[in-house]
Design a protein around this motif. Sequence first.
Motif, mmCIF file in Angstrom:
data_model
loop_
_atom_site.group_PDB
_atom_site.id
_atom_site.type_symbol
_atom_site.label_atom_id
_atom_site.label_comp_id
_atom_site.label_asym_id
_atom_site.label_seq_id
_atom_site.Cartn_x
_atom_site.Cartn_y
_atom_site.Cartn_z
ATOM 1 N N LEU A 1 0.788 -1.230 0.000
ATOM 2 C CA LEU A 1 0.000 0.000 0.000
ATOM 3 C C LEU A 1 0.822 1.283 0.000
ATOM 4 C CD1 LEU A 1 -2.511 -1.414 2.592
ATOM 5 C CD2 LEU A 1 -3.014 -0.985 0.174
ATOM 6 N N GLY A 2 2.131 1.190 -0.142
ATOM 7 C CA GLY A 2 2.942 2.404 -0.208
ATOM 8 C C GLY A 2 3.266 2.969 1.166
ATOM 9 N N ARG A 3 3.733 4.225 1.169
ATOM 10 C CA ARG A 3 4.254 4.842 2.383
ATOM 11 C C ARG A 3 3.238 5.759 3.056
ATOM 12 N NH1 ARG A 3 9.944 7.067 -0.215
ATOM 13 N NH2 ARG A 3 10.553 5.132 -1.251
ATOM 14 N N VAL A 4 3.327 5.821 4.383
ATOM 15 C CA VAL A 4 2.562 6.797 5.152
ATOM 16 C C VAL A 4 3.478 7.372 6.228
ATOM 17 C CG1 VAL A 4 0.378 5.588 4.791
ATOM 18 C CG2 VAL A 4 1.695 5.144 6.867
ATOM 19 N N ASN A 5 3.173 8.616 6.675
ATOM 20 C CA ASN A 5 3.969 9.199 7.755
ATOM 21 C C ASN A 5 3.094 9.882 8.802
ATOM 22 O OD1 ASN A 5 3.243 11.701 6.615
ATOM 23 N ND2 ASN A 5 5.144 11.827 5.441
ATOM 24 N N ARG A 6 1.806 9.537 8.813
ATOM 25 C CA ARG A 6 0.897 10.087 9.805
ATOM 26 C C ARG A 6 0.549 9.015 10.841
ATOM 27 N NH1 ARG A 6 2.390 14.837 8.529
ATOM 28 N NH2 ARG A 6 1.436 15.822 6.712
#
Length: 385
Positions: A126-131
């Motif tokens: 699902l790709g990257r997240v930073n929250r």
Amino acid sequence: MADIAAPGIHGQLVSWNGTLAPEVRNAWEELLAHRPDGIPAQGPSWWEFAHLLWPTRLRHLLLLRYAGTPLAVLPLVRCSHWTWAVPDDLMPDFPPLLMDAEREELAWFALADWLRDTPTVGQLRLGRVNRPTTLTAFRLAARMAGVVGRQTPMLPAMEIDLGEDDAAFFTTLPSRAGNNIRHAETLLRREYPSTRMEIVTDCTAASEVLTTLIRLYQQRWHDQIGGCEFDDPGQAAWFTHGMCQAVTGGAGAIYTLLVDGQLVAVDTVLRQPGSDYAFAPFVARDAHALPSRYSPGKVLLLEVIRHLRAQGVRTLHVGTGQARYKQEYGGVIYPQWELSMARTPAIDTWLPPFERAVHLLYRLPVHLSYHAQQWARQTWPRRDA
């Protein structure tokens, strides 16, 4: 359209053979319009053009709805027999996974339920997240749906707080960093009075400038292992087309710094109209245009910050990695994770290492070629005539 366990939630895996059906495209645009931190690169126009470039790869779109309104849109590629993924390799810092900002928990639950009830898909990347809030919603949804959620730490992302004005902005910086930035601007403008920033708004001019950006970016990154994103002509065409659309539609800007009429640095910015959040996907400078004591990239970034601030932007996302210039401008570090879901614990245990081994074998010629070239350069240094 298949029902998902929760009442009122529906999942639809759309076969993407060309132009999207109007109701699907409208749902996608509706989600993007209501996402305050969304960017044009997550919208249908960018990915319809990507589909033209890679028609055999981008063939599916997952649309999740609740009570008839869209919850999430995910372009999907099939990586192997069991693994599907959101294609973040086209712009890795900004994967096109798009969810309703006000119903993100429900969207994650709908996605996890869809995976659990779809036996032909074993794993979703699902790709990257930073929250942290996104990570919490992801974990909760996986647990409730009975699937395995995995979050792998990545290089952190960085964001710059633009401040209310220059005085407030420089107050937040370490004194040495602020002095370096001021010195760079003073030195360049004193010794090159013709220095000016220009904002490209015309599609033809934008295409020409982006050609320069791509060339400069390749000069900087081509010799790294695996090359750079723009070594793929399709990737270069996709980014150029998307940026031109964004510029003419008021959702993007291309900033250039010219010294004695010569273009020495380029910054690109994407932003939903009216949002106080902006993204800088690619920047480049000509390393040979000026002596090393000048810092045109620093000067251009300062001008970009001033212009964005005047447009109401408060935060500039400057991508993955902790480059020195990002730190000098007060970049705040955000931990970043790559997310994936697996339908069962067995799939989560065995599939990732197996596919990683296959990937390494596939990439082995690239790694061998890179190290051979490095060895050759050290053994027989190039001698300029």
